[in-house]
Design an enzyme around this catalytic site. Structure first.
Site, PDB file in Angstrom:
ATOM      1  N   ALA A  86      17.874 105.790  36.126  1.00 59.47           N
ATOM      2  CA  ALA A  86      17.146 104.537  35.908  1.00 59.47           C
ATOM      3  C   ALA A  86      17.954 103.385  36.495  1.00 59.47           C
ATOM      4  CB  ALA A  86      16.906 104.301  34.423  1.00 59.47           C
ATOM      5  N   SER A 102      16.143  96.347  37.761  1.00 57.21           N
ATOM      6  CA  SER A 102      15.594  95.827  39.023  1.00 57.21           C
ATOM      7  C   SER A 102      16.425  94.668  39.554  1.00 57.21           C
ATOM      8  CB  SER A 102      14.149  95.367  38.820  1.00 57.21           C
ATOM      9  OG  SER A 102      13.317  96.445  38.492  1.00 57.21           O
ATOM     10  N   SER A 105      17.149  98.465  30.518  1.00 58.75           N
ATOM     11  CA  SER A 105      18.290  97.711  29.975  1.00 58.75           C
ATOM     12  C   SER A 105      17.880  96.713  28.911  1.00 58.75           C
ATOM     13  CB  SER A 105      18.999  96.961  31.105  1.00 58.75           C
ATOM     14  OG  SER A 105      18.181  95.887  31.564  1.00 58.75           O
ATOM     15  N   GLY A 118       5.810 105.775  28.032  1.00 61.07           N
ATOM     16  CA  GLY A 118       5.152 104.548  28.456  1.00 61.07           C
ATOM     17  C   GLY A 118       3.825 104.773  29.151  1.00 61.07           C
TER      18      GLY A 118
END
Length: 253
Positions: free
Chosen positions: A82, A85, A114, A168
């Site tokens: 992961a 961004s 995060s 998700g």
């Protein structure tokens, strides 16, 4: 049909795409310098235009959520295949969703990682709002909670900010409908579960895999006009990790 409509729009050049191309130079030595480099004037690259976006990015220090190169305008690993961004993508997401991030709004952040963007959005919806971050890697759930509690514990304590472990792709119906949904990983197609959980008048932004090498991933804005009508807008090309299962994410090379 959705993918065909989106492909027809790819040829259109947008100011947002141009600004984000420049934004890769938006580095800083401090959080303040980073936010300044992203701002819309002679000192910055014009990724955001709202003072609300500027203020929230100043209030949420990226170093609390990124252990290496926090002020470099590039994605950084946070473990478990992961990433957090690049700052210009966070600024862009906040700017795009800003009309829906008002006091009392309900927001869903899928692949919250995060916890950085989730925290920014929680600031923007005020004490009456609810922001849910959903993350399927339990270690990242724990990491994000620890990150948030460094300087923003009050938002978790008063209930406006929740971090949930879950898939998700299914959304989080318990707090729906949502005025804004952000998806931080690339879906293979527009997820109907998420469209269903979007409020009428709400907006979702997400990367979508166009399933061909020429078009790659596109950043897409979805506005829900009514229970039976949505409008989609192709924004730009992006590169995101896939929206997938825990097993595929952990095993991805």
């Amino acid at each position: 049909m959705l993918l065909n409509r989106l492909k027809q729009r790819i040829a259109a050049t947008t100011l947002l795409s141009a600004a984000l191309t420049m934004a890769w130079r938006s580095h800083g030595r401090t959080n303040n310098e980073l936010v300044t480099a992203l701002r819309p004037d002679a000192l910055g690259n014009g990724v955001y235009h709202s003072e609300r976006v500027r203020d929230v990015m100043l209030a949420v220090d990226r170093a609390d959520f990124c252990h290496s190169n926090p002020y470099l305008d590039a994605p950084q690993t946070i473990g478990y295949n992961a990433t957090i961004s690049a700052p210009h993508m966070h600024a862009s997401a906040l700017e795009l969703l800003l009309p829906k991030l008002t006091n009392g709004s309900h927001v869903l952040d899928i692949g919250s990682g995060s916890g950085y963007l989730t925290t920014c959005m929680a600031h923007l919806v005020g004490s009456e709002g609810v922001v849910v971050g959903i993350e399927h890697i339990p270690q990242l759930v724990n990491l994000s909670i620890a990150n948030i509690r460094k300087n923003h514990s009050e938002m978790m304590d008063d209930g406006r900010l929740k971090i949930i472990e879950g898939d998700g792709r299914l959304g989080y119906p318990a707090a729906a409908p949502y005025n804004a949904i952000h998806v931080g990983a690339a879906a293979e197609s527009l997820p109907q579960n998420l469209v269903d959980q979007l409020a009428v008048g709400g907006r979702m932004i997400l990367p979508v895999n166009m399933n061909d090498t020429r078009n790659g991933q596109r950043y897409v804005q979805v506005d829900k006009i009514s229970d039976s009508e949505i409008q989609t807008k192709d924004l730009m090309g992006v590169i995101y990790v896939p929206l997938t299962s825990v097993e595929h994410q952990i095993g991805r090379r």
